[in-house]
Motif scaffolding. Structure first.
Motif, mmCIF file in Angstrom:
data_model
loop_
_atom_site.group_PDB
_atom_site.id
_atom_site.type_symbol
_atom_site.label_atom_id
_atom_site.label_comp_id
_atom_site.label_asym_id
_atom_site.label_seq_id
_atom_site.Cartn_x
_atom_site.Cartn_y
_atom_site.Cartn_z
ATOM 1 N N ALA A 56 34.971 39.011 35.268
ATOM 2 C CA ALA A 56 34.837 37.841 35.022
ATOM 3 C C ALA A 56 34.888 36.254 35.309
ATOM 4 O O ALA A 56 34.112 36.598 35.708
ATOM 5 C CB ALA A 56 34.193 38.202 33.558
ATOM 6 N N ASP A 57 36.312 36.066 34.902
ATOM 7 C CA ASP A 57 36.319 34.420 35.422
ATOM 8 C C ASP A 57 35.849 34.469 37.114
ATOM 9 O O ASP A 57 35.446 33.894 38.269
ATOM 10 C CB ASP A 57 38.263 34.761 35.372
ATOM 11 C CG ASP A 57 37.765 34.604 33.952
ATOM 12 O OD1 ASP A 57 37.529 34.094 33.554
ATOM 13 O OD2 ASP A 57 39.087 34.678 34.162
ATOM 14 N N CYS A 59 33.856 36.296 38.693
ATOM 15 C CA CYS A 59 32.036 36.087 39.301
ATOM 16 C C CYS A 59 32.329 35.182 38.879
ATOM 17 O O CYS A 59 31.589 34.328 39.788
ATOM 18 C CB CYS A 59 31.943 37.166 38.248
ATOM 19 S SG CYS A 59 31.911 38.557 39.367
ATOM 20 N N TYR A 60 32.466 34.457 37.717
ATOM 21 C CA TYR A 60 32.809 32.897 37.610
ATOM 22 C C TYR A 60 32.408 31.751 38.409
ATOM 23 O O TYR A 60 31.461 31.096 39.103
ATOM 24 C CB TYR A 60 32.975 33.186 36.348
ATOM 25 C CG TYR A 60 32.420 31.320 35.520
ATOM 26 C CD1 TYR A 60 31.749 30.825 36.014
ATOM 27 C CD2 TYR A 60 33.553 30.608 34.421
ATOM 28 C CE1 TYR A 60 30.904 29.815 34.835
ATOM 29 C CE2 TYR A 60 32.781 29.956 33.397
ATOM 30 C CZ TYR A 60 31.505 29.377 34.002
ATOM 31 O OH TYR A 60 31.710 28.344 34.062
ATOM 32 N N LEU A 90 24.431 34.270 36.353
ATOM 33 C CA LEU A 90 25.743 34.899 36.318
ATOM 34 C C LEU A 90 26.751 33.790 35.748
ATOM 35 O O LEU A 90 27.566 34.375 35.160
ATOM 36 C CB LEU A 90 25.927 34.399 37.854
ATOM 37 C CG LEU A 90 25.293 36.032 38.997
ATOM 38 C CD1 LEU A 90 25.719 35.931 40.009
ATOM 39 C CD2 LEU A 90 25.941 38.014 38.737
ATOM 40 N N ASN A 94 28.854 35.030 33.020
ATOM 41 C CA ASN A 94 30.113 35.383 33.007
ATOM 42 C C ASN A 94 31.352 35.296 31.871
ATOM 43 O O ASN A 94 32.477 34.965 31.657
ATOM 44 C CB ASN A 94 31.138 35.396 34.418
ATOM 45 C CG ASN A 94 30.242 36.060 35.307
ATOM 46 O OD1 ASN A 94 30.846 37.707 35.306
ATOM 47 N ND2 ASN A 94 29.220 35.845 36.793
ATOM 48 N N CYS A 97 31.097 37.020 28.971
ATOM 49 C CA CYS A 97 31.495 37.915 29.654
ATOM 50 C C CYS A 97 33.033 37.828 28.896
ATOM 51 O O CYS A 97 34.318 38.847 28.421
ATOM 52 C CB CYS A 97 31.698 38.983 30.324
ATOM 53 S SG CYS A 97 29.919 39.828 30.089
ATOM 54 N N SER A 98 33.652 36.760 29.432
ATOM 55 C CA SER A 98 34.945 35.889 29.320
ATOM 56 C C SER A 98 35.353 35.908 28.965
ATOM 57 O O SER A 98 36.483 36.520 27.522
ATOM 58 C CB SER A 98 35.257 35.023 30.103
ATOM 59 O OG SER A 98 34.468 34.763 31.375
ATOM 60 N N TRP A 136 29.218 44.708 28.664
ATOM 61 C CA TRP A 136 28.723 44.310 30.013
ATOM 62 C C TRP A 136 26.854 44.442 30.104
ATOM 63 O O TRP A 136 26.136 43.602 30.591
ATOM 64 C CB TRP A 136 29.316 45.116 31.859
ATOM 65 C CG TRP A 136 30.008 43.961 32.180
ATOM 66 C CD1 TRP A 136 31.835 45.124 32.036
ATOM 67 C CD2 TRP A 136 30.561 43.084 32.640
ATOM 68 N NE1 TRP A 136 32.453 44.705 32.898
ATOM 69 C CE2 TRP A 136 31.969 43.264 33.210
ATOM 70 C CE3 TRP A 136 30.402 42.271 33.229
ATOM 71 C CZ2 TRP A 136 32.550 41.809 34.097
ATOM 72 C CZ3 TRP A 136 30.237 40.950 33.914
ATOM 73 C CH2 TRP A 136 31.573 41.073 34.046
#
Length: 319
Positions: A56-57, A59-60, A90, A94, A97-98, A136
Motif C-alpha cells: 500500500a505504501d 502504490c501510494y 489510488l 492506499n 489500506c495503510s 482491499w
C-alpha cells in the motif's frame, strides 16, 4: 505580487517535499517487499500484514511524481482527466489500506502479548490473508465512485486559465463526507489506542527486573506506530473534519477559506510521510530487513535470532 510570490513558494516547497519523500520511500519500501516476500525468510501473521502495508505504501508513493508535476506547473493539472481520477482513487485506496493494515498489525501484537497462548488458534496466516483481501476489496469498492465522476474543472489563477484536479486537495463538504470520514478514522483510532494501552499495561506487569529484548522491541513498535499515526494520519483527518464542518457555515471569511485550503495541502502532504516512517519501523523491528539494509550499506551485523521469547510476554513470530 505578494500573493503570486506566496503561491510560487508554496508550489516549490511542496514539489521539493514530495520529491524527497519519493526518493526516500520507494527504495526503502521496495526492499521491504523483497525481504517480506522472500521464501527463505518464512512467513507469519505479522509478515502478511507488513507485506500488504509495504504494498500500500509503495502504490501510494508511486503517485507522488504526479503531484510534483502539478506543483512544478504552478497549480495547473496537465495530466488529463483519467490521471486525475486515478490519482484520487489510488490516493484514498492506499491511504486507508495503510491505516487499516497498521491497525491489523497493532491488534495482532495485542493478541500476541496479552493472550499469547489462547490467540495461537486465531493468529494464522490463512486468516490474515483473508483479512487483507477483505480490506482491499472493501476500500476499493468504497472509493470506486471517484473513478466514475468528472474530477477536473477549468479555473482561473492569477489571470491564467488552469485545470484543477479536484481529487488532490479539494474536499467535499457534504454530510456524507463527514460521516464517512468519522467512521473511517474512528475505528482504527479506537483499536490502535486500546491495543497499545493494553500492551503497555501487560509489559509493565511482567515480572522482570531488567528490560529484555522483547520489551524493547514491543515498546519501539508502540512508539514508532504512534508517531506515524500522529504525523501522517491524525492531522489530515482532524483538518478534514474541521473543513467539512466549517465550510458549510455562512460566516466564512476569505481568510478562513485561504487557511482551510492551505491546511488541506499541508495535511494531505503529511500523509505521504507514512511511506518513510514505516520503513523505519521495519528497520528497528525486523531483523531480516535490518540485516539486508546494513549489508547494502556495506556494514555487517552478527546473525541474531529474529524471534524473542519471554515469560508472560510472547512476541514470537512477531516479525
Amino acid at each position: 505580487m505578494g500573493l503570486n510570490t506566496e503561491k510560487r513558494g508554496e508550489n516549490v516547497t511542496l514539489a521539493v517535499f514530495y520529491t524527497i519523500v519519493f526518493l526516500l520511500s520507494v527504495p526503502a519500501n521496495a526492499m521491504a517487499l523483497w525481504v517480506f516476500c522472500h521464501p527463505k525468510n518464512g512467513t507469519s501473521v505479522a509478515r502478511v500484514y507488513l507485506t500488504h502495508l509495504a504494498m500500500a505504501d509503495m502504490c501510494y508513493v508511486l503517485l507522488l511524481p504526479m503531484r510534483v508535476v502539478y506543483h512544478a506547473s504552478a497549480g495547473d493539472w496537465i495530466l488529463g482527466e483519467v490521471a486525475c481520477r486515478l490519482s484520487g482513487f489510488l490516493f484514498y485506496l492506499n491511504l486507508y489500506c495503510s491505516l487499516y493494515f497498521m491497525t491489523c498489525i497493532s491488534f495482532d501484537r495485542f493478541l500476541a502479548v496479552v493472550f499469547p497462548i489462547r490467540s495461537l488458534s486465531w493468529r494464522k496466516t490463512a486468516y490474515a490473508k483473508v483479512v487483507c483481501a477483505i480490506l482491499w476489496v472493501t476500500v476499493t469498492v468504497s472509493m470506486a465512485p471517484v473513478l466514475f465522476s468528472k474530477q477536473t474543472i477549468a479555473s482561473q489563477l492569477d489571470r491564467n486559465n488552469v485545470t484543477v484536479c479536484q481529487q488532490l486537495y479539494l474536499e467535499s463538504p457534504s454530510p456524507r463526507a463527514l460521516l464517512s470520514t468519522t467512521v473511517a478514522f474512528t475505528v482504527p483510532l479506537v483499536v490502535l489506542s486500546l491495543s497499545y494501552i493494553l500492551i503497555l499495561f501487560k509489559l509493565r506487569s511482567a515480572k522482570q527486573q531488567t528490560q529484555s529484548p522483547v520489551h524493547l522491541k514491543a515498546k519501539r513498535m508502540v512508539v514508532l506506530t504512534l508517531v506515524n499515526f500522529l504525523v501522517a494520519f491524525l492531522p489530515y483527518h482532524v483538518h478534514r473534519f474541521i473543513y467539512i464542518v466549517r465550510y458549510n457555515q455562512e460566516d466564512l471569511s476569505d481568510v478562513e477559506v485561504t487557511s482551510l485550503t492551505l491546511g488541506n495541502r499541508v495535511t494531505s502532504a503529511l500523509t505521504c510521510v507514512n511511506g518513510v516512517i514505516d520503513p523505519l519501523m521495519y528497520f528497528f523491528l525486523t531483523e531480516t530487513y535490518q540485516r539486508t539494509l546494513l549489508k547494502l550499506l556495506g556494514r555487517s551485523k552478527s546473525p541474531r535470532a529474529d524471534q524473542y521469547t519471554s515469560p508472560g510476554v510472547d512476541l514470537s513470530s512477531a516479525f
